[in-house]
Design an enzyme around this catalytic site. Sequence first.
Site, PDB file in Angstrom:
ATOM      1  CE  LYS A 241      -4.158  -1.804   2.279  1.00 29.37           C
ATOM      2  NZ  LYS A 241      -4.896  -1.745   3.564  1.00 29.37           N
ATOM      3  CE1 TYR A 281      -9.535  -2.221   0.807  1.00 28.69           C
ATOM      4  CE2 TYR A 281      -8.717  -0.389  -0.510  1.00 28.69           C
ATOM      5  CZ  TYR A 281      -8.482  -1.465   0.334  1.00 28.69           C
ATOM      6  OH  TYR A 281      -7.201  -1.776   0.726  1.00 28.69           O
ATOM      7  CG  PHE A 289     -12.883   2.875   7.393  1.00 27.27           C
ATOM      8  CD1 PHE A 289     -12.460   2.209   6.243  1.00 27.27           C
ATOM      9  CD2 PHE A 289     -13.587   2.161   8.359  1.00 27.27           C
ATOM     10  CE1 PHE A 289     -12.727   0.862   6.061  1.00 27.27           C
ATOM     11  CE2 PHE A 289     -13.862   0.812   8.178  1.00 27.27           C
ATOM     12  CZ  PHE A 289     -13.433   0.159   7.026  1.00 27.27           C
ATOM     13  NE  ARG A 317      -7.182 -11.769   6.197  1.00 28.26           N
ATOM     14  CZ  ARG A 317      -7.604 -10.542   5.931  1.00 28.26           C
ATOM     15  NH1 ARG A 317      -7.422 -10.026   4.720  1.00 28.26           N
ATOM     16  NH2 ARG A 317      -8.193  -9.811   6.856  1.00 28.26           N
ATOM     17  CB  THR A 323      -7.268  -4.798  10.149  1.00 31.90           C
ATOM     18  OG1 THR A 323      -7.869  -5.945   9.555  1.00 31.90           O
ATOM     19  CG2 THR A 323      -7.515  -3.584   9.273  1.00 31.90           C
ATOM     20  NE  ARG A 334      -2.519  -5.346   7.196  1.00 34.71           N
ATOM     21  CZ  ARG A 334      -3.712  -5.808   6.911  1.00 34.71           C
ATOM     22  NH1 ARG A 334      -4.338  -6.618   7.772  1.00 34.71           N
ATOM     23  NH2 ARG A 334      -4.300  -5.484   5.780  1.00 34.71           N
ATOM     24  CG  ASN A 344      -3.490  -1.823   7.004  1.00 37.24           C
ATOM     25  OD1 ASN A 344      -3.333  -1.484   5.823  1.00 37.24           O
ATOM     26  ND2 ASN A 344      -4.561  -2.453   7.432  1.00 37.24           N
ATOM     27  CG  HIS A 347      -5.490  -5.876   0.082  1.00 35.69           C
ATOM     28  ND1 HIS A 347      -6.666  -5.772   0.780  1.00 35.69           N
ATOM     29  CD2 HIS A 347      -5.691  -6.811  -0.885  1.00 35.69           C
ATOM     30  CE1 HIS A 347      -7.560  -6.617   0.240  1.00 35.69           C
ATOM     31  NE2 HIS A 347      -6.990  -7.249  -0.776  1.00 35.69           N
ATOM     32  CD  GLU A 358      -9.487  -8.710  -2.677  1.00 37.15           C
ATOM     33  OE1 GLU A 358     -10.253  -8.418  -1.737  1.00 37.15           O
ATOM     34  OE2 GLU A 358      -8.284  -9.022  -2.501  1.00 37.15           O
TER      35      GLU A 358
END
Length: 371
Positions: A241, A281, A289, A317, A323, A334, A344, A347, A358
């Site tokens: 990100k 998203y 947010f 993950r 998150t 993260r 963070n 993704h 995705e």
Amino acid sequence: MPDDMKNSRTRAVIWDMDGVIVDTAEHHFNSWRYAFRLQGVTFTREDFQQVFGQRNDTIISKIMAGNVTREKMDRIALDKEENFRQIVKNDLRPLPGVIALLTTIKDNGILSAVASSAPLENIRLVLAGLGIEDCFQAVVYGDEVTEGKPSPLGFLLAARKLGVEPRDCIVIEDAIAGVHAAKRGGMRCIAVTNTHPAEDLGDADLVVDSLEKIGLKELNSLLMANKKPGDSMDRTLVLVKPDAMERNLGGAILARLESAGLKIVALKMLHVDEPLAHKHYAVHTGKPFFKDLIEYITSYPIIAAVFEGPDAVAVARQIMGATNPEKAEPGTIRRDFGLDVQRNSVHGSDSPENAEMEINLYFTPEEIVKR
Ligand code: IDP
Ligand code: MG
């Protein structure tokens, strides 16, 4: 375990105790010799080599050549164990790498069990003595199963107690019978040469001279190799990100995922535009947010990558962490790089279905390499 790991398939490490967690071989030898001596029977190092890692009842019948009553068997076992506990209380050290590996396992949401031929009292004594009881979610002791190693019953019971499939378990052993038990149970096996030379432990999937050589990468590779033929490879979409790209962390983040054994099968840089951000998203539309999130993800060029491997979604993950970086486990991307719950750093798709969707947003099928 962080919330965002709950969809992943649980994995486990099943530990033999003696010769893996603690080095008690010499203590065992001395206390067996003591207990047999009380019966006027000699117990040699060669005897010990042959019976090491087996259950007390098996060892006693072998050494007494079957010539032993139930009562005498109990007596010998009791003498041996009392003597052993006495010695161990005064001399208890974990073997190299054990504590670090237990920490890695725990931090990555992998479960642990002890499955030892030893009596429960000895297992408790050792775990409490080393202060590692909290690292184990299940214990299987010698008499809990009808057959000792090389029967797989002990390891299979440990897997059942943990609620983990045998093929998602890695056994760590030092004994030949233990390696065979693991393989017969359909599990992967790491053998450590604390007690036997490497050439005797060749049936294990990985042989090391110290558990210091084992980390998350080795565990992940073994579990991947344990996939049954026909099990599908998973793919997941990873984005580095904007906050991480601004700080030149692209390579560092991709390296963490590669180190876990995941393979890059597609890779590009792009500047996400508003329509793509909205599509990606979409599930967060309307959340407080959302607007900030769109602004953030479109604020700077990013890296998009497809990673492949068994359980790629779950594995990625786990390595990324929760998150919110503050709540992420130590050692996760993260936790180490994230700035706050929005920025963070990375993704990762949260399910194989969402991963498909995705990946299609960021890549055409031609852009994904076949291996
Ligand atoms: P995930 O990235 O761990 O799957 P999601 O809940 O899907 O988390 O949220 C997507 C992204 O939206 C997060 O990675 C983060 O960048 C941002 N985000 C999530 N929750 C918040 C929040 O409460 N405040 C600000 N940003 C958030
Ligand atoms: Mg998400």
